[in-house]
Scaffold this motif. Sequence first.
Motif, PDB file in Angstrom:
ATOM      1  N   ALA A  66       0.824  -1.202   0.000  1.00 34.57           N
ATOM      2  CA  ALA A  66       0.000   0.000   0.000  1.00 34.57           C
ATOM      3  C   ALA A  66       0.861   1.255   0.000  1.00 34.57           C
ATOM      4  O   ALA A  66       0.492   2.273  -0.606  1.00 34.57           O
ATOM      5  CB  ALA A  66      -0.935  -0.015   1.215  1.00 34.57           C
ATOM      6  N   ASP A  67       2.011   1.205   0.647  1.00 29.71           N
ATOM      7  CA  ASP A  67       2.900   2.372   0.663  1.00 29.71           C
ATOM      8  C   ASP A  67       3.444   2.658  -0.726  1.00 29.71           C
ATOM      9  O   ASP A  67       3.567   3.825  -1.130  1.00 29.71           O
ATOM     10  CB  ASP A  67       4.041   2.152   1.654  1.00 29.71           C
ATOM     11  CG  ASP A  67       3.581   2.220   3.106  1.00 29.71           C
ATOM     12  OD1 ASP A  67       2.532   2.851   3.353  1.00 29.71           O
ATOM     13  OD2 ASP A  67       4.261   1.647   3.968  1.00 29.71           O
ATOM     14  N   ALA A  76       0.704   4.278  -2.604  1.00 27.20           N
ATOM     15  CA  ALA A  76       0.536   5.665  -2.184  1.00 27.20           C
ATOM     16  C   ALA A  76       1.559   6.569  -2.863  1.00 27.20           C
ATOM     17  O   ALA A  76       1.231   7.690  -3.292  1.00 27.20           O
ATOM     18  CB  ALA A  76       0.643   5.765  -0.667  1.00 27.20           C
ATOM     19  N   VAL A  78      -6.032   3.662  -0.273  1.00 22.29           N
ATOM     20  CA  VAL A  78      -5.102   4.737  -0.588  1.00 22.29           C
ATOM     21  C   VAL A  78      -5.927   5.900  -1.135  1.00 22.29           C
ATOM     22  O   VAL A  78      -6.633   5.750  -2.138  1.00 22.29           O
ATOM     23  CB  VAL A  78      -4.046   4.289  -1.612  1.00 22.29           C
ATOM     24  CG1 VAL A  78      -3.183   5.469  -2.034  1.00 22.29           C
ATOM     25  CG2 VAL A  78      -3.176   3.184  -1.021  1.00 22.29           C
ATOM     26  N   GLY A 106      -2.724  10.439  -1.191  1.00 15.55           N
ATOM     27  CA  GLY A 106      -1.616   9.507  -1.087  1.00 15.55           C
ATOM     28  C   GLY A 106      -1.419   8.983   0.307  1.00 15.55           C
ATOM     29  O   GLY A 106      -0.319   8.573   0.686  1.00 15.55           O
ATOM     30  N   VAL A 124      -2.529   6.181   3.341  1.00 13.67           N
ATOM     31  CA  VAL A 124      -3.060   4.833   3.522  1.00 13.67           C
ATOM     32  C   VAL A 124      -3.908   4.837   4.780  1.00 13.67           C
ATOM     33  O   VAL A 124      -3.401   5.105   5.874  1.00 13.67           O
ATOM     34  CB  VAL A 124      -1.930   3.792   3.645  1.00 13.67           C
ATOM     35  CG1 VAL A 124      -2.520   2.386   3.787  1.00 13.67           C
ATOM     36  CG2 VAL A 124      -0.998   3.860   2.444  1.00 13.67           C
ATOM     37  N   THR A 149      -7.037  -1.511  -1.322  1.00 10.24           N
ATOM     38  CA  THR A 149      -6.016  -2.552  -1.464  1.00 10.24           C
ATOM     39  C   THR A 149      -6.405  -3.845  -0.779  1.00 10.24           C
ATOM     40  O   THR A 149      -5.951  -4.924  -1.156  1.00 10.24           O
ATOM     41  CB  THR A 149      -4.682  -2.074  -0.887  1.00 10.24           C
ATOM     42  OG1 THR A 149      -4.855  -1.745   0.501  1.00 10.24           O
ATOM     43  CG2 THR A 149      -4.183  -0.847  -1.636  1.00 10.24           C
TER      44      THR A 149
END
Length: 437
Positions: free
Chosen positions: A45-46, A49, A157, A161, A163, A189
Amino acid sequence: MSILSALSERVPGRAFGPGSPEYDAGRTVFAGVGEPEAVVRPTTADELALAVRTAVAQGRPIAVRSGGHGSMPATEGLVVDLAEFDSVTVGEGGLVSIGAGARWGDVAAALAPHGLGISSGDTLDVGVGGLAVGGGIGWLVRTHGLTVDLIREVEVVTAAGAVVSANAETHPDLFWGIRGGGGNFGIVTRFLVQAAPVEGLVGGHVQFDRSDVGAVLRAWRDVTLASPDELNSTLMVMPPFGPEMPGGPQLGVALLGTEQELRDLLAPILALPSVTEVSLGPIAYGDLLEAAPPGKPPFRFVGGNGFAPELSDELLAAVERVLDGPIPTMVLLRALGGAYARVAPDATPIAHRDAQALVMVNGVLPAEATDDEAEHALLDLTAPLDHTVGRYANFTQEFGDDVTAMIYPPATLERLRRVKRQFDPGDVFRAAHHIAP
């Protein structure tokens, strides 16, 4: 700097351009092949983002691909391919963590050893992400409700940007909007979904000839309205496609119960003289799901869908008329009620909870039919839909503000716009059924 170059710096090894297998996979969807500037396939997920922040900073449009089944080909900007978000983990109490890039066939296979199932799509290849944010009218809809009714939390997200996790207590407005409002508010996600026991499932198919379609329609209606929530069914009437495919009604059923109970419930239908084949018995939930046809069909569909508040004689008569008309026509009637109807109309964006059935009508035209020919044909097909309200987004292939206004009642649409203004005021995410802030 191009979006591909920028992404290659921000998420190295996860951004792909023309000529790579990952680019070709990401740009290819059921409806065709697109030409985006780049495809990003994040693993976390990062990373996703970072990709969103990069695209927003460059003012590039973002399209999202989960299964690719209902996506439109992207002609510019960035495609986010969620293929790496495909994990399915079964937790305590039947809570299942499902990546948005998983397919429903994979979910069914993972749940099978636990005797669990989730209302899902009808086909193995449909992606979880797109279906789950659009509604999810599946085989267990009368018994357990829509997919969106079973979601307990989502990881998203946002356009900024960030999470975030959204549930009934944290970011409840975002949680409400995502469960039926599509991909307008962020990129999901992960879903946390409540599965339900499906051991003791029986089901199968009943086929009929075309000698008395009206009797089949009325018998199905009467059986459906008199049946318990444990019986789920879809009646589809196909046009003839030559001697080897004569067409006619086909009934698909699933019951949490015994085969004898199923046959007893269906007795008025099974007694019809037009029955040509009966295939009923114990069945695994995953075996109810079918493989999607490969690629676009060699013809053009024209029609629509709607929620029927009442399976009235007038509606069924209108169905008969379009089936007898000059245009080869497919009609699908999916039974609702039960658990679907026990959810409040404002609990999710899927507001038409008093409907007895979802009705879909599609005329089959040659692939080369013009837009004018399609529009003219539509005039001969809308009579059944005059007895319905709203539309179901996941089955609606027409787009525009007027179509979005048909999917959501005015109060629901205004609430969705408020959520959009809160989480995506810059209109970064323009889902197929777009909700403007």
